[in-house]
Design a protein around this motif. Structure first.
Motif, mmCIF file in Angstrom:
data_model
loop_
_atom_site.group_PDB
_atom_site.id
_atom_site.type_symbol
_atom_site.label_atom_id
_atom_site.label_comp_id
_atom_site.label_asym_id
_atom_site.label_seq_id
_atom_site.Cartn_x
_atom_site.Cartn_y
_atom_site.Cartn_z
ATOM 1 N N UNK A 137 0.828 -1.208 0.000
ATOM 2 C CA UNK A 137 0.000 0.000 0.000
ATOM 3 C C UNK A 137 0.860 1.254 0.000
ATOM 4 N N UNK A 138 1.888 1.271 0.811
ATOM 5 C CA UNK A 138 2.782 2.429 0.848
ATOM 6 C C UNK A 138 3.513 2.599 -0.475
ATOM 7 N N UNK A 139 3.831 1.511 -1.145
ATOM 8 C CA UNK A 139 4.459 1.623 -2.470
ATOM 9 C C UNK A 139 3.513 2.299 -3.454
ATOM 10 N N UNK A 140 2.233 1.896 -3.412
ATOM 11 C CA UNK A 140 1.237 2.544 -4.282
ATOM 12 C C UNK A 140 1.068 4.009 -3.910
ATOM 13 N N UNK A 141 1.092 4.315 -2.607
ATOM 14 C CA UNK A 141 0.959 5.696 -2.163
ATOM 15 C C UNK A 141 2.136 6.543 -2.638
#
Length: 448
Positions: A137-141
């Protein structure tokens, strides 16, 4: 003194007696001479008969492979004896239970230790998956922040380009207004001159003055517009720096959270591996409470006894003799005879308690001996001061008796070179060792 002369000889005097005649004519002297001559000839021929040199040794019956020899079963963990499943003399198959022991260490006393460890393992695995999802999720963010930053920067650059064009436009308008001021000033001066000469009316001069004042007012307004445009250009450039700083901060914060999640994920993964190790150890340890037979065989002797006795790790429990084995003989030879022993050589063997008639020099005439073949020669001296030699049955000869048991005594003769009997007698009287030789196929040539 005897009267001995050519005319008076002793033989002639003796021959006249009848006793001498009887003794000289008896036949057994001739027979004895013939016997002596024939025995001498026979002994002479006997000295040239072939004799097989040999090396004798004393040993015992054993097995060819190490895993076929009698073995002692040990306990891998400490515990307390709870139940015996066998007795001495029983035949056990591979995997049969011999003894059951219970736990004595307090860290393993929990009966649900394996189940509890498995529950902890599953919980940690779920936590590991959660951290993995957070990292994703943080990578997508981070990707979204980068895209938004690029759009904001593109928007700010467009605004800079607009401000530059507006500055250029206001600059051109200012130049035009200045031009109008010069023209209005020229017209006003011309009208004033003509009015003084009486060629222009005062009204025309006043109109030119108003127009000049109007144009001069416009130049101030236009200069303000130009300064405003320049300020907007500066603000647009400052906005780019602000956008870069703002979104870099957002990206760094997201990456920091991502690294924290990765660290937690790796830490959880290490804990999961540790719990897996503990779970496997506990599960294997539970299987060690039942001591099982490693192979099929007979229980020779129980080395521990009783119920409720505490035993340590590595304690000997029982001795087992495998049911299937390949018989062999281990014998010992003197160090002086070791260079004469080679792998693959023929050996004659006779066993204790087995009827045997042995002629060491003529192995073909021996009775009750069995053929063997050397399969291993130990290169390090044993505790008895001799070298150990392992002998296997010779498949090309008669099979060894099945009644021979492991551990029974055996005598061996390693067959060497063939020599005449006279040579062997001469060697023995002088104390020389047997002939040194190399068997066929073992000679090597040195290469320079």
């Amino acid at each position: 003194m005897l009267n001995i002369s050519n005319n008076n000889k002793i033989n002639e005097n003796i021959e006249k007696y009848s006793t001498y005649k009887n003794l000289s004519e008896r036949p057994h002297y001739k027979i004895l001479n013939k016997i002596i001559i024939r025995v001498s000839l026979l002994a002479l021929v006997f000295l040239f008969l072939p004799w097989t040199q040999n090396i004798s040794g004393t040993g015992a019956v054993t097995t060819l492979k190490p895993d076929q020899r009698p073995q002692t079963i040990h306990t891998a963990i400490a515990g307390r004896i709870e139940k015996w499943y066998v007795k001495e003399g029983d035949f056990v198959k591979k995997g049969d239970t011999i003894l059951f022991i219970s736990e004595t260490k307090e860290e393993y006393l929990d009966p649900n230790l394996v189940q509890n460890t498995e529950s902890q393992l599953k919980a940690k695995e779920m936590a590991q998956q959660s951290y993995g999802g957070k990292v994703t999720t943080l990578s997508s963010q981070i990707v979204a922040i980068q895209n938004e930053r690029n759009l904001k920067l593109e928007q700010a650059r467009n605004k800079i380009r607009q401000s530059i064009l507006k500055v250029k436009s206001d600059s051109m308008d200012l130049i035009a207004v200045k031009t109008q001021v010069r023209i209005a000033n020229t017209q006003f001066n011309r009208s004033s001159t003509l009015e003084k000469e009486g060629l222009k009316a005062v009204v025309d001069v006043e109109e030119k003055r108003l127009k000049l004042q109007d144009v001069e007012a416009k130049i101030i307004t236009q200069e303000n517009k130009l300064l405003t445009s320049k300020n907007e250009l500066i603000n647009a450039k400052v906005e780019i720096n602000r956008i870069i700083a703002e979104y870099n901060e957002k990206e760094q914060k997201a990456r920091s959270d991502q690294y924290t999640a990765l660290s937690n994920q790796f830490d959880t993964e290490a804990q999961v591996n540790k719990l897996k190790n503990q779970y496997s150890n506990y599960k294997i340890r539970n299987g060690m409470y039942y001591i099982k037979a490693p192979q099929s065989g007979y229980v020779n002797r129980a080395l521990q006894s009783g119920i409720g006795e505490t035993i340590k790790e590595g304690t000997q429990i029982v001795s087992i003799m495998p049911s299937k084995y390949d018989i062999a003989v281990e014998t010992y030879v003197n160090p002086t005879d070791l260079p004469l022993i080679h792998k693959g050589e023929k050996v004659r063997i006779w066993f204790d308690g087995w009827p045997t008639i042995v002629f060491s020099g003529w192995p073909n005439m021996s009775y009750g001996t069995f053929g063997g073949k050397i399969v291993a020669v130990e290169n390090f001296i044993s505790s008895n001061g001799k070298f150990r030699v392992l002998i296997a049955p010779d498949e090309s000869e008669e099979a060894w008796p099945k009644q021979v048991s492991i551990g029974s005594g055996a005598q061996t003769l390693a067959l060497l070179d063939n020599v005449p009997i006279w040579f062997e007698i001469w060697r023995t009287l002088n104390g020389f060792p047997p002939n040194y030789y190399q068997p066929k196929g073992e000679t090597t040539t040195e290469k320079k």
